[in-house]
Scaffold this motif. Structure first.
Motif, PDB file in Angstrom:
ATOM      1  N   SER B   2       0.837  -1.196   0.000  1.00  8.03           N
ATOM      2  CA  SER B   2       0.000   0.000   0.000  1.00  8.03           C
ATOM      3  C   SER B   2       0.872   1.246   0.000  1.00  8.03           C
ATOM      4  N   GLU B   3       0.225   2.344  -0.461  1.00  4.33           N
ATOM      5  CA  GLU B   3       0.929   3.618  -0.545  1.00  4.33           C
ATOM      6  C   GLU B   3       1.317   4.079   0.856  1.00  4.33           C
ATOM      7  N   PRO B   4       2.518   4.700   1.008  1.00  9.33           N
ATOM      8  CA  PRO B   4       2.875   5.197   2.343  1.00  9.33           C
ATOM      9  C   PRO B   4       1.910   6.283   2.784  1.00  9.33           C
ATOM     10  N   LYS B   5       1.697   6.303   4.086  1.00  7.85           N
ATOM     11  CA  LYS B   5       0.765   7.289   4.632  1.00  7.85           C
ATOM     12  C   LYS B   5       1.436   8.658   4.740  1.00  7.85           C
ATOM     13  N   THR B   6       0.630   9.667   4.512  1.00  8.66           N
ATOM     14  CA  THR B   6       1.135  11.039   4.568  1.00  8.66           C
ATOM     15  C   THR B   6       0.597  11.736   5.809  1.00  8.66           C
ATOM     16  N   VAL B   7       1.510  12.377   6.526  1.00 12.22           N
ATOM     17  CA  VAL B   7       1.119  13.158   7.694  1.00 12.22           C
ATOM     18  C   VAL B   7       1.486  14.619   7.447  1.00 12.22           C
ATOM     19  N   LEU B   8       0.557  15.502   7.697  1.00 11.42           N
ATOM     20  CA  LEU B   8       0.806  16.944   7.582  1.00 11.42           C
ATOM     21  C   LEU B   8       0.940  17.518   8.983  1.00 11.42           C
ATOM     22  N   ILE B   9       2.045  18.209   9.241  1.00 12.17           N
ATOM     23  CA  ILE B   9       2.251  18.865  10.528  1.00 12.17           C
ATOM     24  C   ILE B   9       2.038  20.357  10.340  1.00 12.17           C
ATOM     25  N   ILE B  10       1.144  20.934  11.150  1.00 13.67           N
ATOM     26  CA  ILE B  10       0.905  22.387  11.111  1.00 13.67           C
ATOM     27  C   ILE B  10       1.328  22.934  12.471  1.00 13.67           C
ATOM     28  N   ASP B  11       2.474  23.578  12.505  1.00 19.55           N
ATOM     29  CA  ASP B  11       3.031  24.054  13.775  1.00 19.55           C
ATOM     30  C   ASP B  11       4.080  25.112  13.463  1.00 19.55           C
ATOM     31  N   ASP B  12       4.098  26.195  14.242  1.00 28.70           N
ATOM     32  CA  ASP B  12       5.043  27.275  13.963  1.00 28.70           C
ATOM     33  C   ASP B  12       6.391  27.054  14.662  1.00 28.70           C
ATOM     34  N   ASP B  13       6.492  25.994  15.437  1.00 28.93           N
ATOM     35  CA  ASP B  13       7.753  25.698  16.143  1.00 28.93           C
ATOM     36  C   ASP B  13       8.627  24.820  15.241  1.00 28.93           C
ATOM     37  N   HIS B  14       9.631  25.428  14.622  1.00 22.47           N
ATOM     38  CA  HIS B  14      10.431  24.691  13.639  1.00 22.47           C
ATOM     39  C   HIS B  14      11.163  23.516  14.282  1.00 22.47           C
ATOM     40  N   ASP B  15      11.656  23.703  15.505  1.00 23.35           N
ATOM     41  CA  ASP B  15      12.389  22.626  16.177  1.00 23.35           C
ATOM     42  C   ASP B  15      11.454  21.432  16.422  1.00 23.35           C
ATOM     43  N   PHE B  16      10.233  21.735  16.872  1.00 25.88           N
ATOM     44  CA  PHE B  16       9.272  20.662  17.117  1.00 25.88           C
ATOM     45  C   PHE B  16       8.944  19.934  15.814  1.00 25.88           C
ATOM     46  N   VAL B  17       8.747  20.710  14.781  1.00 29.76           N
ATOM     47  CA  VAL B  17       8.409  20.112  13.486  1.00 29.76           C
ATOM     48  C   VAL B  17       9.534  19.208  13.011  1.00 29.76           C
ATOM     49  N   GLY B  28       8.360   5.308   8.524  1.00 25.38           N
ATOM     50  CA  GLY B  28       7.818   5.027   7.201  1.00 25.38           C
ATOM     51  C   GLY B  28       6.752   5.986   6.705  1.00 25.38           C
ATOM     52  N   TYR B  29       6.502   7.063   7.428  1.00 25.08           N
ATOM     53  CA  TYR B  29       5.485   8.020   6.975  1.00 25.08           C
ATOM     54  C   TYR B  29       6.121   9.065   6.071  1.00 25.08           C
ATOM     55  N   GLN B  30       5.322   9.525   5.104  1.00 24.94           N
ATOM     56  CA  GLN B  30       5.721  10.719   4.357  1.00 24.94           C
ATOM     57  C   GLN B  30       5.202  11.921   5.129  1.00 24.94           C
ATOM     58  N   VAL B  31       6.066  12.922   5.268  1.00 26.76           N
ATOM     59  CA  VAL B  31       5.707  14.058   6.118  1.00 26.76           C
ATOM     60  C   VAL B  31       5.841  15.359   5.352  1.00 26.76           C
ATOM     61  N   ARG B  32       4.826  16.198   5.478  1.00 32.23           N
ATOM     62  CA  ARG B  32       4.894  17.561   4.967  1.00 32.23           C
ATOM     63  C   ARG B  32       4.602  18.483   6.138  1.00 32.23           C
ATOM     64  N   SER B  33       5.069  19.735   6.026  1.00 26.98           N
ATOM     65  CA  SER B  33       4.936  20.662   7.146  1.00 26.98           C
ATOM     66  C   SER B  33       4.451  22.024   6.674  1.00 26.98           C
ATOM     67  N   ALA B  34       3.739  22.689   7.556  1.00 23.48           N
ATOM     68  CA  ALA B  34       3.331  24.076   7.343  1.00 23.48           C
ATOM     69  C   ALA B  34       3.512  24.802   8.657  1.00 23.48           C
ATOM     70  N   PHE B  35       3.854  26.088   8.582  1.00 19.55           N
ATOM     71  CA  PHE B  35       4.232  26.806   9.803  1.00 19.55           C
ATOM     72  C   PHE B  35       3.216  27.861  10.232  1.00 19.55           C
ATOM     73  N   ASP B  36       2.096  27.897   9.554  1.00 22.38           N
ATOM     74  CA  ASP B  36       0.981  28.710  10.050  1.00 22.38           C
ATOM     75  C   ASP B  36      -0.313  28.116   9.527  1.00 22.38           C
ATOM     76  N   GLY B  37      -1.404  28.601  10.077  1.00 25.66           N
ATOM     77  CA  GLY B  37      -2.696  28.011   9.774  1.00 25.66           C
ATOM     78  C   GLY B  37      -3.101  28.133   8.316  1.00 25.66           C
ATOM     79  N   LYS B  38      -2.859  29.305   7.744  1.00 28.11           N
ATOM     80  CA  LYS B  38      -3.297  29.527   6.359  1.00 28.11           C
ATOM     81  C   LYS B  38      -2.564  28.586   5.402  1.00 28.11           C
ATOM     82  N   GLU B  39      -1.242  28.515   5.592  1.00 28.10           N
ATOM     83  CA  GLU B  39      -0.436  27.624   4.758  1.00 28.10           C
ATOM     84  C   GLU B  39      -0.857  26.179   4.990  1.00 28.10           C
ATOM     85  N   GLY B  40      -1.114  25.860   6.255  1.00 30.51           N
ATOM     86  CA  GLY B  40      -1.513  24.502   6.601  1.00 30.51           C
ATOM     87  C   GLY B  40      -2.805  24.082   5.928  1.00 30.51           C
ATOM     88  N   LEU B  41      -3.797  24.962   5.927  1.00 31.54           N
ATOM     89  CA  LEU B  41      -5.073  24.632   5.285  1.00 31.54           C
ATOM     90  C   LEU B  41      -4.886  24.460   3.782  1.00 31.54           C
TER      91      LEU B  41
END
Lengths: 351, 144
Positions: B2-17, B28-41
């Protein structure tokens, strides 16, 4: 009535909890004006706004709604489900709540109760907020600057905090869910509320005398003021659209191709529209703009008084702000009352 | 496979992200990140991730709440699992509204600092459940 207070700095947290009671709509900027819409973030919410372009009545009497659908094979299907979606209206001014209380008399009391209006009234939470009057507000003259019922919570600005009046059990539920965000008020808070309420009453720059107005309107039925207004009025219906208590509607059936199914649509109408008083056979009881604008004034300030005991105008000033012909209700009434020189007033608002 | 699962992290704390990204990618997850709400949506609507990890206190201290409401109004995101990870209760002691009282339309609330093992377990649980639901719906449609 339970009274609490909430620091202004915690209002964003309070609003974050409100979605538990429905989709939150609050006053946000819309072009050069304001409108009730869903805020994308707390800073979009405008706590100090003069008025919204459209009043909250758009949530209770939508500009266009499907009341039911019909199909020759399935019968009728009402669309009440749409009217039962929970909504929270945050930041509603007292005169708008007063306007809804007036609409309650028309749609939820008496012999013919409107189920769609009632469903929305039951499922929409109202959180009011006080306001500073501008040069177009005359709600104080219309006794609509303060409201005792029709809201679940009402916020009054007392400086660093808002005094929170709890109006209903649903308001109490919101308070309970908000936990420690709300606090007990002090005597000093009450004193500040009274001081600010007095200042707000004094701040009204526009005042309208209502005494004996229905009788005066009766006497001035043939005044040339109405002809002058008819010349200026564009019959655009803007005043009706923005009025918190205008409720005329039209009903049409829209058929699908084949003619076996369709929808019954209710949509806003206006007594200013040319065909509002047009009947079958071609007779139009108010063919002229003068007759239509006169009708609107008489309905608001006299007819509604006879039927419901008070004018249906709440003094929000939206009609003054919206009229492209700059017709000002206060100027018109003052002219009719003889308090303004007709030859000089031109029954128009000051530029 | 099956296709790897994708997780989106929306958080302005770069270290945490960065830390959570490393944790999830190593599992094994694919991860994308956004650092504010608008970008995250915007990213969420484009990516349609298997799960969203959402912070609350970003540019504004209640930003995440509004992002979550908007996501739930978006048809393609209305059923996407969301784990809210926030230190709001520690940073704002006056805010004692129980996150499980029904007002927060997230699947789970985890306080920061988050236990990595717990986070991994919950991400796995929620994404597995979501994919099962999706494949079950697809199978039902094929049968009908």
């Amino acid at each position: 009535m339970k009274i609490l207070k909430i620091p202004k700095e915690n209002l964003d947290l309070f609003v974050a909890v409100l979605p538990a009671f429905g989709e939150v709509y609050a006053p946000v900027r819309r072009g050069s004006g304001f409108a009730f819409d869903r805020p994308g973030r707390w800073t979009e919410v405008q706590m100090n706004y003069p008025r919204t372009i459209l009043p909250p009545k758009k949530f209770f009497l939508p500009p266009r709604e499907t009341t039911f659908k019909f199909d020759s094979s399935k019968g009728y299907q009402d669309q009440l489900a749409e009217a039962t979606k929970p909504v929270v209206l945050f930041g509603v001014h007292a005169y708008d709540i007063f306007g809804l209380n007036i609409l309650d008399r028309v749609f939820s009391q008496g012999r013919y109760v409107d189920p769609y209006y009632v469903a929305r009234r039951q499922n929409i939470t109202i959180i009011g907020v006080d306001f500073q009057p501008d040069d177009k507000h005359f709600a104080y003259s219309m006794n609509a600057d303060f409201v005792e019922s029709g809201f679940d919570l009402f916020l009054n600005d007392i400086g660093e905090d808002y005094l929170v009046l709890v109006g209903t059990s649903r308001g109490d539920d919101i308070v309970l869910m908000s936990g420690c965000l709300l606090q007990a008020p002090t005597e000093a808070d009450f004193a500040e509320y009274k001081r600010r309420a007095g200042m707000r009453r004094s701040a009204y720059r526009t005042r309208l005398e209502l005494e004996e107005l229905p009788e005066i309107l009766e006497m001035e039925y043939h005044s040339k003021v109405w002809e002058e207004m008819g010349e200026r009025c564009l019959s655009c219906g803007s005043c009706s659209a923005v009025c918190p208590t205008c409720y005329c509607f039209d009903v049409n059936d829209e058929l699908e191709l084949g003619g076996n199914a369709g929808s019954r649509i209710r949509s806003w109408d206006s007594c200013l529209f040319k065909n509002h008083a047009l009947v079958a056979g071609g007779e139009n009881f108010r063919a002229t703009r003068a007759s239509r604008i006169k009708f609107r004034y008489y309905h608001k300030q006299r007819g509604f008084v006879a039927e419901y005991g008070r004018p249906s105008c709440v003094g929000c000033g939206r009609c003054v702000a919206a009229c492209p012909a700059k017709i000002d209700i206060v100027t018109v009434i003052e002219t009719i009352r003889g308090e303004r020189d007709e030859s000089r007033s031109g029954v128009a608002a000051k530029a | 496979m099956s296709e790897p699962k994708t997780v989106l992290i929306i958080d302005d704390d770069h270290d945490f992200v960065n830390a959570i990204e490393a944790l999830l990618q190593s599992s094994g997850y694919q991860v994308r990140s956004a650092f504010d709400g608008k970008e995250g949506l915007h990213l969420a609507r484009t990516l349609k991730p298997d799960l969203i990890l959402l912070d609350i206190m970003m540019t504004e201290r209640t930003e995440g709440f509004f992002v979550l409401q908007e996501a739930r109004r978006t048809p393609e995101l209305s059923h996407t699992p969301v784990i809210v990870i926030s230190s709001i209760y520690a940073e704002l002691p006056v805010f004692r509204v129980n996150p499980e009282a029904g007002w927060l339309p997230a699947d789970l609330f985890l306080p920061k600092p988050v236990d990595p093992a717990r986070l991994l377990a919950e991400v796995g649980r929620l994404t597995d459940a979501a994919r099962s639901a999706t494949s079950g719906s697809a199978a039902a449609r094929r049968e009908s």
